[in-house]
Write an enzyme that holds these catalytic residues in place. Sequence first.
Site, short mmCIF file in Angstrom:
data_model
loop_
_atom_site.label_atom_id
_atom_site.label_comp_id
_atom_site.label_asym_id
_atom_site.label_seq_id
_atom_site.Cartn_x
_atom_site.Cartn_y
_atom_site.Cartn_z
N ASP A 1 1.64 18.48 20.38
CA ASP A 1 2.77 17.60 20.07
C ASP A 1 3.32 17.05 21.37
O ASP A 1 3.19 17.66 22.43
CB ASP A 1 3.87 18.38 19.33
CG ASP A 1 4.80 17.46 18.55
OD1 ASP A 1 4.64 17.37 17.31
OD2 ASP A 1 5.68 16.82 19.18
N HIS B 1 -2.62 4.89 -0.71
CA HIS B 1 -1.50 5.83 -0.81
C HIS B 1 -0.20 5.04 -0.70
O HIS B 1 0.50 5.08 0.30
CB HIS B 1 -1.64 6.85 0.34
CG HIS B 1 -0.67 7.98 0.23
ND1 HIS B 1 -0.43 8.68 -0.93
CD2 HIS B 1 0.11 8.57 1.18
CE1 HIS B 1 0.45 9.63 -0.70
NE2 HIS B 1 0.80 9.58 0.57
N1 APR Z 1 1.65 12.52 20.06
C1 APR Z 1 1.84 13.76 19.60
N2 APR Z 1 2.80 14.06 18.70
C2 APR Z 1 3.62 13.06 18.32
C3 APR Z 1 3.47 11.73 18.77
C4 APR Z 1 2.43 11.48 19.70
N3 APR Z 1 2.22 10.26 20.19
N4 APR Z 1 4.43 10.97 18.18
C5 APR Z 1 5.13 11.78 17.36
N5 APR Z 1 4.65 13.05 17.45
C6 APR Z 1 5.11 14.24 16.75
C7 APR Z 1 6.61 14.40 16.72
O1 APR Z 1 7.08 14.97 17.94
C8 APR Z 1 6.80 15.34 15.53
O2 APR Z 1 6.83 16.71 15.93
O3 APR Z 1 4.75 14.14 15.38
C9 APR Z 1 5.55 15.08 14.67
C10 APR Z 1 5.88 14.49 13.28
O4 APR Z 1 6.53 15.48 12.57
P1 APR Z 1 7.70 15.18 11.52
O5 APR Z 1 8.69 14.26 12.14
O6 APR Z 1 8.17 16.50 11.00
O7 APR Z 1 6.94 14.37 10.37
P2 APR Z 1 6.05 14.98 9.18
O8 APR Z 1 6.90 15.21 8.00
O9 APR Z 1 5.19 16.06 9.69
O10 APR Z 1 5.16 13.70 8.83
C11 APR Z 1 4.20 13.22 9.75
O11 APR Z 1 2.68 12.57 8.02
O12 APR Z 1 2.95 12.57 5.71
C12 APR Z 1 2.98 11.79 6.88
O13 APR Z 1 4.62 10.06 6.39
C13 APR Z 1 4.36 11.22 7.13
O14 APR Z 1 3.65 9.70 8.83
C14 APR Z 1 4.30 10.94 8.61
C15 APR Z 1 3.43 12.08 9.13
#
Ligand code: APR
Length: 321
Positions: free
Chosen positions: A36, A178
């Site tokens: 992450d 989707h």
């Molecule tokens: N590289 C690595 N991690 C990243 C990056 C990146 N460039 N950009 C964002 N992140 C991480 C964020 O720091 C966060 O921890 O992606 C994670 C996303 O987690 P959440 O905000 O909890 O989102 P989540 O509910 O897991 O959904 C993620 O999946 O179902 C789909 O629509 C949803 O597009 C969304 C994705």
Amino acid sequence: MLQAKKVSIIGAGNVGATVCYWLAMRKSCREIVMIDLVEGLAKGKALDIAQATSPEGSHTLMHASSDYTDIQNSDIVVITAGVPRKPGMSRDDLLMINAKIVKQIIEQVREYAPAAIVITVTNPLDATTYTALKVGGYPRNQVIGMAGILDSSRMETLISEKLGFGYGQVTASVMGGHGDDMVPLSRYSSVNGVALTDLLNDLEIEEIINKTRHGGAEIVGYMGTSAYYAPANSTVKMIEAILGDKHAIFPCATLLDGEYGYKDTVNGVPVVLGANGIEKIVELPLNLSEQRLFANSVNSVNSLLDTLRNNNFFEEKKCEK
Ligand code: APR
């Protein structure tokens, strides 16, 4: 089922961490790497999950990082990084932000784990899957979008709730992208072999179809962010089918190359999943009304792809294995 396999999850948010937790508890692989942008988040969650493995007798090793060299030799890479929906947003509203994130990530994946099968979860799913395929220059068997299993499991739950019986015995099939134009197929849905159309009338089935289409939005409305337990479950089903070379049929997002009459677009259709990712695409004989609905779904995805094309997202590269 503890296999000597390595799975990397990009994005340690709600979906990514739940996939990790589930894989570790089910002993589905030997090693998990969680990456992450926010390294502390990945490290904390990996440690927390690792500390849950012992009581389960799981030997799955957890590792967190923000360094892509750690994904080397992964059998599967799952991309869940991105922004989730807020109330009132459609998945398509995430397009520009999340396509950019997936583009950056797939370049790293291609460099450090070029042979890995890639599962995309980030929304809008069909467009990010297309982005990963094109930016990475992958063959189409290697990049697969998760969504059809989720949409089908939502429909299955709604069917058993409506019937009041058949819990755990329903098989539903949802094709299409989707999004709100997904194509729930009542003709291909049944309860332990009994056709759905013999159990519910047209009005009841239509109600289930509408609720299936808006199942994700309902959850966003309640929690202020998007679902993660069911999306993670569906992702794990795909991972286990690939690691176990199961040759199992699931609806997944894939690049169409003439199937169902469409080319150079991603959409959800039944596929056979095995060690090579997509082993085969299954072409169902759709009736006229199903064909029309599928065409709508393809048009919706294509309008997102046009937006991306106009923003030069798809510079093609060849993947070196
Ligand atoms: N590289 C690595 N991690 C990243 C990056 C990146 N460039 N950009 C964002 N992140 C991480 C964020 O720091 C966060 O921890 O992606 C994670 C996303 O987690 P959440 O905000 O909890 O989102 P989540 O509910 O897991 O959904 C993620 O999946 O179902 C789909 O629509 C949803 O597009 C969304 C994705």
